[in-house]
Design an enzyme around this catalytic site. Structure first.
Site, mmCIF file in Angstrom:
data_model
loop_
_atom_site.group_PDB
_atom_site.id
_atom_site.type_symbol
_atom_site.label_atom_id
_atom_site.label_comp_id
_atom_site.label_asym_id
_atom_site.label_seq_id
_atom_site.Cartn_x
_atom_site.Cartn_y
_atom_site.Cartn_z
ATOM 1 N N SER A 42 0.870 -1.179 0.000
ATOM 2 C CA SER A 42 0.000 0.000 0.000
ATOM 3 C C SER A 42 0.906 1.227 0.000
ATOM 4 O O SER A 42 1.010 1.955 0.971
ATOM 5 C CB SER A 42 -0.916 -0.013 1.221
ATOM 6 N N HIS A 146 -3.180 -5.877 2.193
ATOM 7 C CA HIS A 146 -2.315 -6.945 2.715
ATOM 8 C C HIS A 146 -3.001 -8.304 2.763
ATOM 9 O O HIS A 146 -2.372 -9.311 3.081
ATOM 10 C CB HIS A 146 -1.805 -6.591 4.117
ATOM 11 N N GLN A 154 -6.764 -1.536 7.118
ATOM 12 C CA GLN A 154 -5.594 -2.390 6.814
ATOM 13 C C GLN A 154 -5.002 -3.084 8.040
ATOM 14 O O GLN A 154 -4.581 -4.230 7.945
ATOM 15 C CB GLN A 154 -4.524 -1.537 6.121
ATOM 16 N N GLU A 155 -4.937 -2.356 9.185
ATOM 17 C CA GLU A 155 -4.251 -2.948 10.336
ATOM 18 C C GLU A 155 -4.932 -2.566 11.654
ATOM 19 O O GLU A 155 -5.199 -1.379 11.884
ATOM 20 C CB GLU A 155 -2.790 -2.463 10.392
ATOM 21 N N GLU A 196 1.681 -9.496 6.693
ATOM 22 C CA GLU A 196 2.516 -9.204 7.858
ATOM 23 C C GLU A 196 2.291 -10.187 9.002
ATOM 24 O O GLU A 196 2.764 -9.966 10.112
ATOM 25 C CB GLU A 196 2.256 -7.773 8.337
ATOM 26 N N ASP A 232 -4.021 1.211 11.430
ATOM 27 C CA ASP A 232 -3.576 1.856 10.192
ATOM 28 C C ASP A 232 -4.734 1.696 9.211
ATOM 29 O O ASP A 232 -4.973 0.590 8.716
ATOM 30 C CB ASP A 232 -2.294 1.223 9.645
ATOM 31 N N GLU A 273 -3.253 5.723 12.076
ATOM 32 C CA GLU A 273 -2.398 6.063 10.934
ATOM 33 C C GLU A 273 -3.257 6.218 9.678
ATOM 34 O O GLU A 273 -4.204 5.448 9.467
ATOM 35 C CB GLU A 273 -1.386 4.925 10.780
ATOM 36 N N ASP A 300 1.454 8.494 7.198
ATOM 37 C CA ASP A 300 2.366 7.561 6.503
ATOM 38 C C ASP A 300 2.368 7.934 5.021
ATOM 39 O O ASP A 300 3.270 8.640 4.543
ATOM 40 C CB ASP A 300 1.894 6.124 6.748
ATOM 41 N N LYS A 325 9.727 5.480 7.280
ATOM 42 C CA LYS A 325 10.121 4.265 6.558
ATOM 43 C C LYS A 325 11.292 4.668 5.664
ATOM 44 O O LYS A 325 11.080 5.373 4.667
ATOM 45 C CB LYS A 325 8.970 3.787 5.678
ATOM 46 N N HIS A 353 8.300 -0.877 9.625
ATOM 47 C CA HIS A 353 8.616 -1.863 8.590
ATOM 48 C C HIS A 353 7.750 -1.598 7.351
ATOM 49 O O HIS A 353 6.941 -0.669 7.329
ATOM 50 C CB HIS A 353 8.345 -3.282 9.121
ATOM 51 N N ARG A 354 7.918 -2.464 6.337
ATOM 52 C CA ARG A 354 7.011 -2.506 5.198
ATOM 53 C C ARG A 354 6.316 -3.868 5.195
ATOM 54 O O ARG A 354 6.750 -4.793 5.872
ATOM 55 C CB ARG A 354 7.770 -2.327 3.862
ATOM 56 N N SER A 355 5.286 -3.983 4.362
ATOM 57 C CA SER A 355 4.598 -5.281 4.329
ATOM 58 C C SER A 355 5.485 -6.363 3.696
ATOM 59 O O SER A 355 5.400 -7.537 4.056
ATOM 60 C CB SER A 355 3.262 -5.178 3.614
ATOM 61 N N LYS A 376 6.563 0.085 14.538
ATOM 62 C CA LYS A 376 5.555 -0.791 13.948
ATOM 63 C C LYS A 376 6.298 -1.838 13.130
ATOM 64 O O LYS A 376 6.868 -1.522 12.083
ATOM 65 C CB LYS A 376 4.624 0.042 13.065
HETATM 66 O O1 LIG Z 1 0.953 0.946 5.279
HETATM 67 C C1 LIG Z 1 1.874 0.598 6.015
HETATM 68 O O2 LIG Z 1 2.106 1.237 7.027
HETATM 69 C C2 LIG Z 1 2.809 -0.521 5.635
HETATM 70 C C3 LIG Z 1 3.378 -1.328 6.734
HETATM 71 O O3 LIG Z 1 2.441 -1.876 7.613
HETATM 72 O O4 LIG Z 1 2.295 -1.277 4.592
HETATM 73 P P1 LIG Z 1 3.058 -1.201 3.166
HETATM 74 O O5 LIG Z 1 4.472 -1.567 3.415
HETATM 75 O O6 LIG Z 1 2.311 -2.184 2.307
HETATM 76 O O7 LIG Z 1 2.926 0.210 2.684
HETATM 77 MG MG LIG Z 2 0.532 2.762 6.658
#
Ligand SMILES: O=C(O)[C@@H](CO)OP(=O)(O)O
Ligand SMILES: [Mg+2]
Length: 399
Positions: A42, A146, A154-155, A196, A232, A273, A300, A325, A353-355, A376
């Protein structure tokens, strides 16, 4: 001593089974650093450019390696990152790829630390770092980009804010993850896992809120310290034709702000987020104005670790926190600049992190080096536990 004598680049696997860039940096006195680029699903519209790894590696070999080898000291991170920027020559690393850039930047930092004989968090953060540890935000239930056919949000992230130590916090999140699985079982809901390692059940967001709330309260009662949760929303991924799509239902931007503000109060959320689209600075500002005294509103996709986008956000009060990131911007120096600008303006910087991840642990050190309140980096699954276990080791080392 830390003069770079070699930079090698290769393709390795990431956690989704995609290729990514790994860099090895060697120095004159035998210092060694290895790091790999993560990759998002994402991704924000304004992120630095990730090139296909084969192209990124070829371009970095052609343009960046000659500017680094025998030219630059790994111990001087600013110099390393300036050489990467100089080699690329664009604003967004579209020439050598932010994936090559960030892998080299992080590998050089590790090589620099190796020569100095200091742990990476101390090399990056200085002698006084290692006192405070971030609270891990643990992805327990999720969907969005994800996982297919799961939640729209998403989270759903556990946040053990009252944990007496980073180790207890890490284990608390794992317990919430396990408890959520039991609750899903009790309700007869099957669940696979998303990218994740979070549970990805085909439930409504409403039901996910309930399950999360129950899992967090149960573990809180069991462990005896405060555990809250956050989100998130990754709202840019839901935003199309001026409205937010939740399955067949839609919300206007005003309705989205009301909804998020209600959820913050109903569930006492500690962290939210990307509640709104990445171009909606005003919406972010309105929501921050409404609930920013009691929760973190974190940008983000809004900020993409970019100081220019962050400055715009600061001007309008668009959030009270930024997600960091390194691969969104391409170098550790750029990531540090974003952390510093945020903290000078009273905002919290959360390391992420990233996914798509590898076993690389740089972000655990980055979180300690920058005194981040949160990191995170998932809850379970090898590429996530690599960072969480590294945090536990850092805490041991620093004690
Ligand atoms: O959106 C996010 O914050 C990330 C990590 O959880 O996802 P992605 O790396 O797919 O952008
Ligand atoms: Mg995010």
């Amino acid at each position: 001593m830390t003069r770079i004598t070699s930079v090698s680049l290769r393709r390795v696997l990431d956690s989704r089974g995609n290729p990514t860039v790994e860099a090895d940096v060697l120095t004159e006195s035998g210092g060694f650093g290895r790091a790999a680029a993560p990759s998002g699903a994402s991704t924000g519209e304004y992120e630095a450019i990730e090139l296909p790894p084969t192209e990124a590696i070829a371009a970095a070999r052609r343009h960046a390696v000659p500017r680094l080898v025998d030219e630059v000291y790994a111990g001087n991170q600013r110099e390393v990152d300036a050489a990467l920027r100089g080699a690329d020559g664009t604003e967004n690393f579209s020439e050598i790829g932010a994936n090559s850039a960030v892998a080299i930047s992080m590998a050089a930092a590790k090589a620099g630390a190796d020569v100095l004989g200091a742990p990476l968090y101390q090399h990056l953060g200085g002698a006084f770092r290692g006192e405070n540890f971030p609270t891990p935000l643990g992805n327990v239930i999720g969907g969005g980009e994800h996982a297919k056919e799961a939640t729209n949000i998403q989270e759903f992230l556990a946040a053990p804010v009252g944990a007496p130590s980073v180790s207890e916090a890490v284990f608390a999140n794992a317990q919430v993850h396990a408890r959520a699985s039991e609750i899903l079982d009790e309700r007869g809901i099957p669940a696979a896992k998303g990218d994740e390692g979070a549970w990805a059940p085909a439930v409504s967001d409403e039901e996910a809120f309930e399950i999360m709330d129950e899992a967090v309260s149960d573990v809180e009662d069991d462990l005896g310290f405060e555990i809250r949760f956050g989100l998130d929303i990754a709202a840019s991924e839901m935003f199309e034709d001026g409205v937010y799509h939740y399955g067949d239902e839609t919300k206007t931007p005003d309705e989205q702000i009301d909804y998020v503000a209600e959820m913050v109060d109903e569930y006492d959320l500690v962290y939210v987020e990307d509640p709104l689209d990445e171009n909606d600075y005003e919406g972010f500002a309105e929501l921050t104005d409404r609930v920013g005294d009691r929760t973190l509103i974190c940008g983000d996709d809004l900020f993409v670790t970019n100081v220019d986008r962050l400055s715009e956000g600061i001007d309008v009060g668009a959030a009270n926190s930024i997600l960091i990131k390194p691969n969104q911007i391409g170098t550790l120096s750029d990531a540090f600049d974003a952390v510093e600008l945020a903290s000078r303006n009273g905002m919290d910087a959360v390391i992420s992190h990233r996914s798509g991840e590898t076993e690389d642990t740089t972000i655990a050190h980055l979180a300690v080096a920058t005194d981040a309140p949160f990191i995170k980096t998932g809850t379970v699954q090898g590429e996530r536990t690599a960072k969480l276990n590294e945090l536990i080791r850092i805490a041991d080392d620093a004690a």
